[in-house]
Each structure stands twice: as C-alpha cells, then as structure tokens.
Design a protein around this motif. Structure first.
Motif, PDB file in Angstrom:
ATOM      1  N   UNK A 352     -27.332  88.546   9.661  1.00 42.59           N
ATOM      2  CA  UNK A 352     -26.972  87.242  10.208  1.00 42.59           C
ATOM      3  C   UNK A 352     -26.208  86.395   9.192  1.00 42.59           C
ATOM      4  N   UNK A 353     -25.189  85.704   9.698  1.00 47.16           N
ATOM      5  CA  UNK A 353     -24.367  84.865   8.836  1.00 47.16           C
ATOM      6  C   UNK A 353     -25.139  83.613   8.425  1.00 47.16           C
ATOM      7  N   UNK A 354     -25.021  83.261   7.144  1.00 51.48           N
ATOM      8  CA  UNK A 354     -25.703  82.063   6.649  1.00 51.48           C
ATOM      9  C   UNK A 354     -24.780  81.109   5.894  1.00 51.48           C
ATOM     10  N   UNK A 355     -23.578  81.589   5.497  1.00 50.71           N
ATOM     11  CA  UNK A 355     -22.610  80.736   4.802  1.00 50.71           C
ATOM     12  C   UNK A 355     -21.202  81.110   5.249  1.00 50.71           C
ATOM     13  N   UNK A 356     -20.319  80.115   5.309  1.00 50.26           N
ATOM     14  CA  UNK A 356     -18.892  80.353   5.518  1.00 50.26           C
ATOM     15  C   UNK A 356     -18.127  79.325   4.701  1.00 50.26           C
ATOM     16  N   UNK A 357     -17.351  79.787   3.730  1.00 53.03           N
ATOM     17  CA  UNK A 357     -16.614  78.899   2.823  1.00 53.03           C
ATOM     18  C   UNK A 357     -17.496  77.797   2.262  1.00 53.03           C
ATOM     19  N   UNK A 358     -18.639  78.213   1.692  1.00 53.68           N
ATOM     20  CA  UNK A 358     -19.594  77.338   1.017  1.00 53.68           C
ATOM     21  C   UNK A 358     -20.289  76.343   1.945  1.00 53.68           C
ATOM     22  N   UNK A 359     -20.140  76.509   3.251  1.00 48.60           N
ATOM     23  CA  UNK A 359     -20.860  75.669   4.213  1.00 48.60           C
ATOM     24  C   UNK A 359     -21.981  76.484   4.846  1.00 48.60           C
ATOM     25  N   UNK A 360     -23.210  75.961   4.879  1.00 48.24           N
ATOM     26  CA  UNK A 360     -24.291  76.686   5.544  1.00 48.24           C
ATOM     27  C   UNK A 360     -24.070  76.753   7.049  1.00 48.24           C
ATOM     28  N   UNK A 361     -24.466  77.851   7.635  1.00 43.84           N
ATOM     29  CA  UNK A 361     -24.352  78.019   9.083  1.00 43.84           C
ATOM     30  C   UNK A 361     -25.553  78.809   9.572  1.00 43.84           C
ATOM     31  N   UNK A 362     -25.831  78.737  10.878  1.00 44.72           N
ATOM     32  CA  UNK A 362     -26.960  79.466  11.441  1.00 44.72           C
ATOM     33  C   UNK A 362     -26.742  79.714  12.921  1.00 44.72           C
ATOM     34  N   UNK A 363     -27.565  80.569  13.491  1.00 41.12           N
ATOM     35  CA  UNK A 363     -27.651  80.732  14.933  1.00 41.12           C
ATOM     36  C   UNK A 363     -28.875  79.946  15.385  1.00 41.12           C
TER      37      UNK A 363
END
Length: 504
Positions: A352-363
């Motif tokens: 699962x993705x947790x970061x994109x370009x130093x920004x936290x993200x989640x589902x």
C-alpha cells in the motif's frame, strides 16, 4: 518518458509485476502524465495472521533480479492490448533500482504491522507489488502455522512435516518444508527438501507395507515361541525391523491399533536385533490420545520401554493441544494437511502506498481494518532489562517512541536493498535459531515474578503511536472533505442522503 498511472498486476510469475492487470486499462488511458517521476513509498504488511515470522527475503531478491521482461511479452504489451504501449517502452531494459527496507529475516511480526517498504520512482516502484506478495505470502503463512503448532506442543516434543503429498508440486513442497522448519518443525518426510537443504529426513513404514504381506494370511509362518501361525502383520513388522536395524517406527493402526500393538510387540521381542530396531510407534486414526496411552502401557508391560509415541491424522493446532493435555507422554506429531493445504488463513500480504513526493497518503476505505497507514513508517519494539519483548508500536520514522517497561526500543525496519545490492540473508539454520530465540522472549508479563512466565503472543501489546494515529485520522478527514459543489450537479437517492461525508 512518462509512465502510465498505476498498473495492477497479473498473477503470472514470468510476467512478474510489469505486465499490467487488464482491469486497469481505462485508468491507464485517462492518466498519461509524468507521475512516474515522483518519488513514492509503498509499505508491506499482512493482515490475516495473528503473528508470523517474516520470511521470504531470498524470494524477493530472486524476483527483483529476474525482473527484465523478454521480447515476446514486450510485444504483447506493445500491441495495443490495454493501451500499454508507453508502459512497454518505459520498462524495456530497465531493472528496479529503488530502496527497500525490511525487518531482519525471521523477525516475528503481527497483523497490520509494516515489515517492509519500498521507495523509488512511482512508475517502476508501484509495479513491484506482486513480487512482494509472492515473496512473503507462502513463507509467512507456513511459518506462522508451524509456530502455532510449536507453541501448542511445547519446546521438547517433535514436529515433523508430513505435507509432501498435499503440496501440488515438488517445488512448493520444498518451500513448505523449509518454512515449516524455520517456524519450529524439527524435520520433514520430503527427501528432496532434505537433500537440497540439509534438513533432517524422517518417516515411518506405511500402511501398504502390512497390506503387501497378506499372502501370509493364507500361507502363514509358524511362531516358534507358541507353535501357532503368525499373524501376517507380525511377519510384515519383522521384515521391516530386519530392514531397518538402526532404528525405525512401526505404524500400528493398519488393521486395528490394539491388534497392531500386539503384533508389533511379538515382532520386536522375537530377537534382540529386532528389539534394538524398534524405537517408536505411530497411530494415525481413532482417539489418538487414548490409543497412544494404551499402546505405551502395553509395550511397557511387555518389557518394551523408552518408545516414542508419534501421532498423525489431519491434526490441527487445537487437536494437538488437547492431545498434549490428555497424553503428556506423547513424543511427537506428524503434520501434513493442516500445515499446507487446509490452513486456517493465509497471510494476505498487501502493498500500500504511504508517500508520494514527500506527502503522506493513505487509502481511507469504509472499514477501519482496510484503512492503510500514511507516511514513512517505522516498527518499534520495546525490550525490558531481561531481554524480553514488552510491546510494539508502529509509528513514523522520524519520531522517538517510548514503550512502557522497556529499557530500550529497537527500530526493526532497516535497509535491505539499494542500488541493486541486498543485505546478507542468514542461513536456514540461523533463521530457525532466531525465531526460537524470539519466541521465548514474548512472555506473559501479567504474572508476578514468582510465577514462571509463558510464551504469550496472543496478548502482546501492538499499538500505533499517537502521532501516526493523528496523522491517519486528520488525513482521512481532509480527504473526505469535498467543497466541489457536486450537490449542485448530482441528485442523491433519499435513502443515501446521509451516506456521503460532508465537507468540513
């Protein structure tokens, strides 16, 4: 060259993750942008096992190294099948060169804890998903099941892998033998696994051995001690003991366990050499605890002492635990079906993705158990003054975590792969020893020091840090906030007017 937005993955090992799942083709067509250049982090966990040794690192390495797609598969992608031409061009002659952190091979982890993460350019990093799932799922499922059996029988009783015939093919059978061994089993009936990996090989004579001697029911031998005809099963046991003079186990329930014990005793007491060869007996059907106890008493009454009682027969963890309570003298168990083919649950490894370009993200999801974690994560383990584990906290990598009763806190996620090179992977024996050492350090801390403490993984504290929980909750609320004015465009059915979160 931009890579299309996230491709899913086909479960075809030769394609690895680069051959995209056709269900994502519409998404791919709609999102052609340089997202592939963004740095992304995905974490890996399992959500169905209560606990499991983290195993499969060597499988992950093989999948990462052998990741280049051959020309026939590239042509398949290029032929406008799912709109994947650009994806095919981007992955040609490229191998993954990102960074991976992971817990040490054999580290015991719990459900929903991050045991690995991967960071790199989004386009290629997200394409590694199936490799992680294939690498860790089978090893962790098998080792967790083996661990549960080991805890049920205690440290001294024997556990043998008898799952060969249930595993579908020899390669999977070898893998099962390896990960069961690391998880707590002592040996295997799989001769190929024993040959390749130097795991002890064991076995007993089979039911069909006695069946093959049925001619002696019609043309019996005479027992010199009684002057009467031998039962054909006694003859079969005598021949087997003669063929295995250094020690063997007799299977006594081919016809009837009570009768089998009588015939085994007659065979073993017929000569000194046969007595030396008779080391144990196996029961495979009926009330295993009752039959095992009766056989032990019967053999002892006839001067056959020190035999190992081995029990088999579609045993699961609960039944093994009951047998140990009813028949403490049991020496060991052979476990097959419930080790590899009828397991209670698989690990369910997810990526699962947790970061994109130093920004936290989640589902965010609609259920808490499927909500994922944001940020660059770290798994912290607290250790007390005696070296026992007292609690785990999943937090953010840049925070310092305190754990009650711990005199020190370890960070379990450490560098594993970078610039195409991976950390050393310990031998099977070292991984097994590491699992055993950890198992003894998960103790029940609820008792006073005057009481001997026991292994207790079911009640071990597993928490999120306050910072991580707040980040998850705040980010979820932000993602659900919607000021787009969609209500002015769309009509909501009456029964669903309260279902959509309102902007805050």
């Amino acid at each position: 060259m931009p890579v299309l937005l996230q491709m899913g993955t086909l479960n075809i090992d030769r394609y690895h993750a680069a051959m995209g799942d056709a269900s994502y083709k519409d998404v791919a067509r709609l999102h052609e942008r340089p997202l592939s250049e963004a740095e992304a982090t995905f974490y890996v966990t399992q959500r169905k096992l209560p606990f499991a040794p983290c195993l499969g690192h060597e499988r992950l390495v093989r999948l990462l190294v052998d990741s280049q797609i051959d020309r026939p598969r590239l042509r398949f992608l290029e032929q406008d099948r799912g709109g994947l031409q650009r994806f095919a061009k981007a992955i040609e002659d490229i191998q993954f060169i990102g960074r991976i952190r992971a817990v040490r091979p054999g580290t015991i982890v719990f459900a929903q804890q991050p045991f690995a993460d991967i960071t790199g350019a989004f386009g290629l990093t997200q394409a590694q998903e199936i490799k992680f799932e294939h690498a860790f799922d089978l090893p962790m499922t098998t080792a967790s099941t083996a661990m549960q059996f080991r805890i049920a029988v205690g440290e001294k009783r024997w556990l043998s892998d008898f799952s060969l015939r249930r595993n579908g093919d020899i390669e999977r059978a070898v893998d099962i033998a390896v990960y069961a061994f690391i998880g707590g089993f002592n040996d295997t009936s799989n001769m190929e696994a024993a040959h390749r990996l130097d795991i002890p090989a064991v076995g007993t004579e089979a039911h069909y051995w006695q069946q093959s001697y049925i001619e002696y029911m019609y043309e019996p031998e005479i027992e010199p001690r009684t002057g009467k005809p031998k039962h054909f099963e006694q003859v079969a046991f005598e021949r087997w003991l003669d063929a295995n003079p250094n020690g063997t186990t007799l299977l006594v329930d081919t016809i009837d366990a009570y009768m089998g014990a009588v015939h085994a005793a007659m065979a073993a007491t017929s000569t000194p050499a046969r007595r030396r060869a008779f080391k144990g007996f196996r029961v495979d059907s009926g009330d295993l605890a009752e039959l095992g106890q009766w056989c032990m008493r019967f053999f002892a009454a006839n001067g056959l002492h020190g035999l190992r009682a081995n029990l088999t027969g579609d045993l699961d963890v609960e039944r093994v635990r009951q047998i140990v309570a009813e028949f403490p003298e049991v020496a060991g168990f052979g476990i097959g079906t419930k080790l590899s083919s009828e397991v209670r649950s698989v690990a369910g490894v997810i990526f699962k993705q947790s970061m994109i370009d130093e920004r936290p993200t989640l589902k965010a999801s609609n259920s808490l158990e499927k909500t994922t974690l944001p940020g660059r994560l770290q798994l912290f383990r607290g250790i007390d003054a005696k070296g026992n584990f007292v609690g785990d906290v999943t937090g953010l990598d840049d925070e310092e975590v305190e754990i009650p009763c711990a005199v020190r806190v370890e960070r379990l996620l450490v560098p594993f792969w970078e610039n195409g090179q991976h950390a050393a992977i310990p031998s099977i024996e070292k991984q097994k020893a590491y699992v055993e050492d950890q198992r003894r350090r998960f103790v029940d801390n609820t008792h006073s020091v005057a009481i001997e403490r026991s292994v207790d993984l079911d009640n071990y504290p597993v928490l999120l840090s306050d910072r991580l929980r707040k980040l998850r909750d705040d980010l979820t609320a932000q993602m659900r906030a919607d000021n787009s004015g969609w209500q002015e465009v769309l009509t909501m059915p009456e029964q669903a007017t309260n279902k959509v979160p309102q902007a805050k």
